[in-house]
Design a protein around this motif. Sequence first.
Motif, PDB file in Angstrom:
ATOM      1  N   UNK A 122       0.833  -1.204   0.000  1.00  0.00           N
ATOM      2  CA  UNK A 122       0.000   0.000   0.000  1.00  0.00           C
ATOM      3  C   UNK A 122       0.862   1.246   0.000  1.00  0.00           C
ATOM      4  N   UNK A 123       0.359   2.277  -0.669  1.00  0.00           N
ATOM      5  CA  UNK A 123       1.021   3.566  -0.692  1.00  0.00           C
ATOM      6  C   UNK A 123       0.163   4.515   0.130  1.00  0.00           C
ATOM      7  N   UNK A 124       0.729   5.095   1.166  1.00  0.00           N
ATOM      8  CA  UNK A 124      -0.045   5.974   2.023  1.00  0.00           C
ATOM      9  C   UNK A 124       0.596   7.353   2.070  1.00  0.00           C
ATOM     10  N   UNK A 125      -0.205   8.353   2.332  1.00  0.00           N
ATOM     11  CA  UNK A 125       0.306   9.699   2.487  1.00  0.00           C
ATOM     12  C   UNK A 125      -0.103  10.181   3.876  1.00  0.00           C
ATOM     13  N   UNK A 126       0.842  10.115   4.836  1.00  0.00           N
ATOM     14  CA  UNK A 126       0.662  10.590   6.199  1.00  0.00           C
ATOM     15  C   UNK A 126       2.024  11.023   6.699  1.00  0.00           C
ATOM     16  N   UNK A 127       2.402  11.041   7.998  1.00  0.00           N
ATOM     17  CA  UNK A 127       3.807  11.196   8.393  1.00  0.00           C
ATOM     18  C   UNK A 127       4.040  11.496   9.850  1.00  0.00           C
ATOM     19  N   UNK A 128       5.278  12.031  10.124  1.00  0.00           N
ATOM     20  CA  UNK A 128       5.682  12.324  11.491  1.00  0.00           C
ATOM     21  C   UNK A 128       4.651  13.243  12.124  1.00  0.00           C
ATOM     22  N   UNK A 129       4.300  12.930  13.364  1.00  0.00           N
ATOM     23  CA  UNK A 129       3.227  13.639  14.048  1.00  0.00           C
ATOM     24  C   UNK A 129       3.514  15.126  14.191  1.00  0.00           C
ATOM     25  N   UNK A 130       2.585  15.960  13.720  1.00  0.00           N
ATOM     26  CA  UNK A 130       2.671  17.402  13.856  1.00  0.00           C
ATOM     27  C   UNK A 130       1.299  17.914  14.257  1.00  0.00           C
ATOM     28  N   UNK A 131       1.230  18.569  15.410  1.00  0.00           N
ATOM     29  CA  UNK A 131      -0.040  19.087  15.894  1.00  0.00           C
ATOM     30  C   UNK A 131      -0.643  20.059  14.890  1.00  0.00           C
ATOM     31  N   UNK A 132      -1.950  19.921  14.641  1.00  0.00           N
ATOM     32  CA  UNK A 132      -2.657  20.813  13.739  1.00  0.00           C
ATOM     33  C   UNK A 132      -2.437  20.514  12.271  1.00  0.00           C
ATOM     34  N   UNK A 133      -1.851  19.381  11.946  1.00  0.00           N
ATOM     35  CA  UNK A 133      -1.591  19.053  10.543  1.00  0.00           C
ATOM     36  C   UNK A 133      -2.740  18.234   9.954  1.00  0.00           C
ATOM     37  N   UNK A 134      -2.753  18.170   8.634  1.00  0.00           N
ATOM     38  CA  UNK A 134      -3.736  17.362   7.919  1.00  0.00           C
ATOM     39  C   UNK A 134      -3.029  16.110   7.417  1.00  0.00           C
TER      40      UNK A 134
END
Length: 192
Positions: free
Chosen positions: A13-25
């Motif tokens: 699977x290819x996902x678009x997410x990442x390192x946790x950043x408050x207030x991010x989408x």
Amino acid sequence: MKKLLLAAFVLASAAFSAKAQQGSVLVYGSLGLQTQSANYVNLRNVDGESGKGTCFSIAPGVGYQFNKNWTAGLELGFSSNKSGDAKAENLFNVGPFVRYSQPISDIFSIYGQAGVGFESYKQDQSKASGVYVSVVPAISANIKNGFALNFGFGGLSFENTKVKDGDAGSSFGVNFGKSFNIGVSKNFGGKK
């Protein structure tokens, strides 16, 4: 060999997410393709006939990261399974999800994602609809600029569906260590 490599690549699977950043989408998704040749006997086919088949799936999602641990959003899914001369089986699902991430170093994080929602199935004149619940664990390796590689290794699932003008049915699945997928992830915006 080419088909095996293609299948391994597409099933990842290819996902678009990442390192946790408050207030991010958070934007993520998975993509899959599975094919079978004419001499492959499908184990679900009880009469032992073989044939060509293709299964395609796509499952995007978008969420809001409230802090470094919690994300909530909406997930979607579509799959189409065509076997032989039969019309394709199509499955659509939509529902909210919640994800809890826990960093274990500057590079690695573990997370669990739970989703619940509505699903609809159609093949020819046969239609069914119902609800699903899923819980999926994964490990994320942060690379650079908020990009990460995600490694999934199974999960839990429950479905309860009712066929139009027919009976209801349910299924429960436990799949740990039986499947493995790799994805890419990215968060957009937020506080660092």
